[in-house]
Design an enzyme around this catalytic site. Structure first.
Site, PDB file in Angstrom:
ATOM      1  CG  ASP A  34     -57.297   2.358  86.726  1.00 37.75           C
ATOM      2  OD1 ASP A  34     -57.136   3.585  86.754  1.00 37.75           O
ATOM      3  OD2 ASP A  34     -57.491   1.653  87.733  1.00 37.75           O
ATOM      4  CG  PHE A  37     -51.832   4.147  83.389  1.00 35.66           C
ATOM      5  CD1 PHE A  37     -51.054   5.293  83.327  1.00 35.66           C
ATOM      6  CD2 PHE A  37     -51.327   3.032  84.043  1.00 35.66           C
ATOM      7  CE1 PHE A  37     -49.794   5.336  83.906  1.00 35.66           C
ATOM      8  CE2 PHE A  37     -50.065   3.057  84.623  1.00 35.66           C
ATOM      9  CZ  PHE A  37     -49.303   4.215  84.554  1.00 35.66           C
ATOM     10  CG  ASP A  38     -53.482  -1.037  83.078  1.00 33.98           C
ATOM     11  OD1 ASP A  38     -52.675  -0.387  83.758  1.00 33.98           O
ATOM     12  OD2 ASP A  38     -54.422  -1.678  83.564  1.00 33.98           O
ATOM     13  CB  SER A  83     -46.633  -3.068  90.463  1.00 37.37           C
ATOM     14  OG  SER A  83     -47.743  -2.969  89.647  1.00 37.37           O
ATOM     15  CG  LEU A  84     -50.365  -7.582  91.601  1.00 37.95           C
ATOM     16  CD1 LEU A  84     -51.845  -7.615  91.960  1.00 37.95           C
ATOM     17  CD2 LEU A  84     -49.761  -8.965  91.781  1.00 37.95           C
ATOM     18  CD  GLU A 110     -55.708 -12.648  97.255  1.00 36.16           C
ATOM     19  OE1 GLU A 110     -55.695 -11.674  97.995  1.00 36.16           O
ATOM     20  OE2 GLU A 110     -54.973 -13.643  97.408  1.00 36.16           O
ATOM     21  CE  LYS A 112     -54.714  -4.978  90.657  1.00 46.53           C
ATOM     22  NZ  LYS A 112     -54.997  -3.573  90.895  1.00 46.53           N
ATOM     23  CG  ASP A 114     -59.746   0.560  91.943  1.00 43.84           C
ATOM     24  OD1 ASP A 114     -58.509   0.742  92.004  1.00 43.84           O
ATOM     25  OD2 ASP A 114     -60.480   1.102  91.111  1.00 43.84           O
ATOM     26  NE  ARG A 133     -47.167   0.345  94.540  1.00 42.12           N
ATOM     27  CZ  ARG A 133     -47.856  -0.022  93.474  1.00 42.12           C
ATOM     28  NH1 ARG A 133     -48.340  -1.249  93.398  1.00 42.12           N
ATOM     29  NH2 ARG A 133     -48.099   0.804  92.488  1.00 42.12           N
ATOM     30  CD  GLU A 167     -55.168  -2.036  97.511  1.00 43.06           C
ATOM     31  OE1 GLU A 167     -54.145  -2.693  97.809  1.00 43.06           O
ATOM     32  OE2 GLU A 167     -55.259  -1.360  96.486  1.00 43.06           O
ATOM     33  CE1 TYR A 219     -52.130  -7.067  98.956  1.00 40.07           C
ATOM     34  CE2 TYR A 219     -54.359  -6.206  99.154  1.00 40.07           C
ATOM     35  CZ  TYR A 219     -53.039  -6.047  98.775  1.00 40.07           C
ATOM     36  OH  TYR A 219     -52.645  -4.875  98.226  1.00 40.07           O
ATOM     37  CE  LYS A 283     -52.089 -12.051  95.929  1.00 42.56           C
ATOM     38  NZ  LYS A 283     -52.452 -11.527  97.249  1.00 42.56           N
ATOM     39  CE  LYS A 307     -55.431  -3.642  86.730  1.00 42.01           C
ATOM     40  NZ  LYS A 307     -55.292  -2.236  86.473  1.00 42.01           N
ATOM     41  CB  CYS A 401     -81.522  29.489  69.640  1.00 36.15           C
ATOM     42  SG  CYS A 401     -81.252  29.676  71.403  1.00 36.15           S
ATOM     43  CB  CYS A 404     -83.391  33.518  71.441  1.00 33.90           C
ATOM     44  SG  CYS A 404     -82.088  33.083  70.265  1.00 33.90           S
ATOM     45  CB  CYS A 419     -77.735  30.503  69.579  1.00 34.30           C
ATOM     46  SG  CYS A 419     -78.688  32.031  69.760  1.00 34.30           S
ATOM     47  CB  CYS A 424     -79.575  34.312  72.776  1.00 35.56           C
ATOM     48  SG  CYS A 424     -80.076  32.717  73.425  1.00 35.56           S
TER      49      CYS A 424
HETATM   50  P1  AMP Z   1     -51.297  -1.941  90.304  1.00 34.93           P
HETATM   51  O1  AMP Z   1     -52.138  -0.925  91.030  1.00 34.93           O
HETATM   52  O2  AMP Z   1     -51.703  -2.105  88.870  1.00 34.93           O
HETATM   53  O3  AMP Z   1     -49.825  -1.712  90.517  1.00 34.93           O
HETATM   54  O4  AMP Z   1     -51.667  -3.347  90.958  1.00 34.93           O
HETATM   55  C1  AMP Z   1     -50.990  -3.830  92.064  1.00 34.93           C
HETATM   56  C2  AMP Z   1     -51.688  -3.428  93.315  1.00 34.93           C
HETATM   57  O5  AMP Z   1     -52.924  -4.077  93.466  1.00 34.93           O
HETATM   58  C3  AMP Z   1     -50.931  -3.832  94.533  1.00 34.93           C
HETATM   59  O6  AMP Z   1     -49.900  -2.944  94.830  1.00 34.93           O
HETATM   60  C4  AMP Z   1     -52.009  -3.780  95.586  1.00 34.93           C
HETATM   61  O7  AMP Z   1     -52.064  -2.491  96.141  1.00 34.93           O
HETATM   62  C5  AMP Z   1     -53.303  -3.975  94.816  1.00 34.93           C
HETATM   63  N1  AMP Z   1     -54.118  -5.111  95.255  1.00 34.93           N
HETATM   64  C6  AMP Z   1     -55.450  -5.051  95.452  1.00 34.93           C
HETATM   65  N2  AMP Z   1     -55.937  -6.219  95.855  1.00 34.93           N
HETATM   66  C7  AMP Z   1     -54.899  -7.078  95.935  1.00 34.93           C
HETATM   67  C8  AMP Z   1     -54.772  -8.447  96.300  1.00 34.93           C
HETATM   68  N3  AMP Z   1     -55.830  -9.173  96.641  1.00 34.93           N
HETATM   69  N4  AMP Z   1     -53.547  -8.991  96.256  1.00 34.93           N
HETATM   70  C9  AMP Z   1     -52.469  -8.260  95.881  1.00 34.93           C
HETATM   71  N5  AMP Z   1     -52.525  -6.968  95.518  1.00 34.93           N
HETATM   72  C10 AMP Z   1     -53.727  -6.379  95.540  1.00 34.93           C
HETATM   73 ZN    ZN Z   2     -80.413  31.751  71.406  1.00 36.87          ZN
END
Ligand code: AMP
Ligand code: ZN
Length: 662
Positions: A34, A37-38, A83-84, A110, A112, A114, A133, A167, A219, A283, A307, A401, A404, A419, A424
């Protein structure tokens, strides 16, 4: 930077991100972490900010990654799902808060979780449907599977139409149970609980889903006619009152120090939770202020996700094994005191090669720090050299090796030690295992333990020997019942008639995988043609570059290999492509299969098309020549009907087309 280069870079980043989004959201099989990716998204964001002329609404920075798979049914969300935005430091949280107001507004903190986000629609107090979603606007229907989750109520007190969001996740214990079961059944294990949850929620069979105890944490509320709630804190009370599972760790604060403390606390404590969290969501508490702040095209402006860094764990290096592979390459493997990292128990990690051992300066019994790179493959990132005892011995790469004792030779630009002793035993073991494996000649019954014994007792000394086994000796070996020896004999006999590409793959030529083997046998219809091909001719095959071509050429230039192939030929192994393979009746024509197929499976259809010189596509486009429509063909059929150049045909007609070519 010159504009043309910026554009090229932006384009490349967008393509890369789209590729990884597909792996993550649709297939639940990510290749990178992740965090990595980010980082790609951040890079793209920065470029787009510097060069706003290249901003686009379809850019991954401006939209939610879609989880909708091909043949699925979707429902539009009544209110969008977002998304966030991410923060990786307290500095970034501060900037985020300061933008809202100079005095920190009250925020909730709160976990997050996964997992996998879900949208639940209730009306008259009944769960009407559940969706993913999706792309933020519409999501895939997953109602039947969601109904197997005990913590999601199917009836609630609130009677008006309402969208509830949260979630879905797999508790770690459940994830481990599923993986150990999959291991017993020789199925691929899930990389982490999130992937397992995402893979589970999309299963077609709900009774399978019910066996994997998914859980939920709720949530948020989406669409709702009434103004029910004035703050996040009230929202939680409302959800709890309606029997949803909520987190009891949510707090509200105005103090920045408290935000820091909360984040630090859970970053440390997260490994003690029964489920995985990858950050903290901050939030704005007041709903009116939330409304005022609004949304970007991708995420709310009133929330941010802090994160966590990739989870690091420290454990002891117990030993280092130097494994000999089938090609003779030596791989050092660290044997670790088992430790739980990012969702799984880790007891081994590859040390790659000599360079890596030097870089780490690793000693036996060192305390080593592990992460999961790509959250999948365990990696030692550093050793705690300060806590090392004075007499600790340095890990030294062997010069000979370990099996052998032949002197090792450096190849691949001096990075990998090999090797090169063709006799062998360790290599022979790996070669035989590879030859007998499923993607190669597929000899059922020739398991690892038996191969080991056969080699130790010198019943087999080469691949050819598999076909000249003295079965009387096998019966004498421990635990080999007559019946199973008989089955083994049959399986070995059958393997002679395997397709040419599988036998070729089984030979274990360096860099030649299953796919390359298939491509090679399409171009070279028998082994003699392949053996006499020049490097240039080999390079004319799709996807074969110089390195692979040279390796093939070298393999067939080796006396021992030539002798082995001659022997195998004499023993009756198939070294010829079937007629069909060289058939070009479909000559570059494109096909797409839709609906439920009765005469063949999708993968058989694909093979038939490719064997006859055609190609399969995965979506309707102007490039498509034939749509093969089975029963219950849906949206693809409708789309194809609008394009006059696409010919729509039945399964029977498709089979006829192929037969005509024979
Ligand atoms: P991302 O996966 O980077 O798009 O992050 C956003 C996602 O985090 C949202 O779409 C939710 O599925 C997830 N998520 C997990 N926990 C929470 C939370 N406590 N409040 C809001 N979103 C959450
Ligand atoms: Zn060998």
């Amino acid at each position: 930077m010159e504009d043309i280069f910026v554009w090229a870079e932006i384009k490349e980043l967008r393509e890369k991100i789209a590729y990884h989004e597909k792996l993550y959201y649709e297939k639940a099989q990510p290749e990178i972490s992740d965090f990595q990716f980010d980082k790609l998204v951040q890079q793209l964001k920065k470029l787009e900010e510097e060069y706003p002329q290249y901003k686009e609404i379809s850019s991954p920075t401006a939209r939610v990654g879609s989880d909708i798979s091909h043949d699925s049914t979707v429902i539009e969300h009544k209110e969008r799902m977002y998304s966030l935005d991410n923060a990786y430091s307290f500095e970034e949280i501060k900037t985020f808060l300061n933008k809202i107001s100079p005095n920190i507004p009250e925020v909730t903190l709160e976990h997050k979780i996964d997992g996998f986000s879900v949208n639940l629609f209730y009306d008259n107090g009944d769960l009407q449907y559940a969706t993913t979603r999706g792309n933020g606007f519409e999501g895939e229907i997953i109602t039947a599977n969601v109904k197997t989750i005990n913590s999601i109520p199917q009836k609630i007190k609130y009677q008006k139409p309402i969208e509830i969001r949260g979630e879905i996740f797999l508790p770690i214990s459940e994830f481990e149970r599923i993986n150990s079961e999959r291991e017993k059944k020789l199925l691929n294990k899930f990389a982490n609980p999130r992937n397992a949850a995402a893979g589970t929620i999309k299963l077609k069979n709900s009774s399978e889903v019910a066996k994997r105890k998914l859980d939920s944490m709720i949530y948020s509320v989406g669409f709702c006619e009434e103004k029910l709630i004035n703050s996040q804190t009230e929202l939680v009370t409302f959800l709890e009152h309606n029997k949803f599972k909520i987190s009891h760790e949510i707090i509200a604060t105005k103090q920045f120090e408290e935000i820091e403390q909360y984040c630090n606390h859970w970053e440390k404590e997260r490994s003690n939770l029964s489920f995985e969290i990858d950050g903290i969501v901050i939030k704005v508490n007041d709903r009116r202020l939330q409304k005022k702040l609004g949304f970007t095209s991708k995420s709310p402006k009133w929330a941010i996700a802090y994160k966590f860094k990739a989870e690091e764990k420290t454990t002891e290096l117990l030993d280092v094994k130097f494994q000999v592979g089938r090609t003779g390459a030596i791989t050092p493997v660290a044997i670790l005191k088992p430790v739980f990292v990012a969702g799984t128990t880790v007891s081994r990690a590859t040390l790659h090669n000599q360079d890596e051992i030097n870089r780490l300066d690793i000693h036996f019994h060192d305390q080593v720090v592990i992460i999961k790179s790509g959250e999948i493959i365990p990696k030692i990132i550093r050793v705690e050299s300060h806590s090392r005892s004075a007499e600790a011995e340095k890990v030294i790469f062997p010069t000979n090796c370990p099996v052998c004792n032949a002197p090792l030779q450096k190849e691949d630009e001096g990075v990998i030690s090999y090797c090169n002793n063709l006799n062998c035993q360790a290599q022979l073991y790996q070669r035989i295992k590879h030859f007998a494996s499923r993607d190669a000649v597929d000899i059922d019954g020739l398991g690892d333990a038996l191969v080991k014994q056969l080699i130790e007792k010198e019943i087999i000394n080469s691949i050819e020997d598999i076909y000249q086994i003295d079965y009387r000796k096998v019966i004498i070996l421990e635990k080999q019942a007559e019946k199973s020896v008989d089955n083994l004999k049959k399986a070995i006999e059958k393997s002679k008639t395997q397709k040419f590409h599988k036998i070729l793959f089984g030979l274990g030529i360096r860099y030649v995988g299953a796919k390359t083997s298939t491509l090679l046998t399409q171009k070279f219809s028998d082994i003699d043609k392949l053996m006499s091909a020049s490097v240039e001719e080999l390079m004319q095959v799709d996807e074969i570059g110089e390195k692979i071509a040279e390796s093939i050429h070298e393999f067939f230039g080796n006396e021992k290999n030539i002798k082995m192939i001659e022997n195998l030929k004499e023993l009756g192994l198939n070294f010829q492509s079937e007629e069909m393979v060289t058939n070009n009746i479909l000559d570059g024509k494109t096909f797409l299969f839709t609906g439920s197929l009765e005469k063949f499976t999708r993968s058989e259809a694909k093979e038939m098309v490719e064997n006859n010189g055609g190609k399969t596509l995965s979506a309707i486009s102007k490039n498509l020549n034939y749509l093969v429509a089975g029963k219950k063909a849906g949206s693809k059929l409708a789309k194809a009907e609008k394009i006059p150049t696409i010919e729509i045909i039945s399964e029977e007609r498709f089979l006829e087309m192929i037969k005509q070519g024979k």
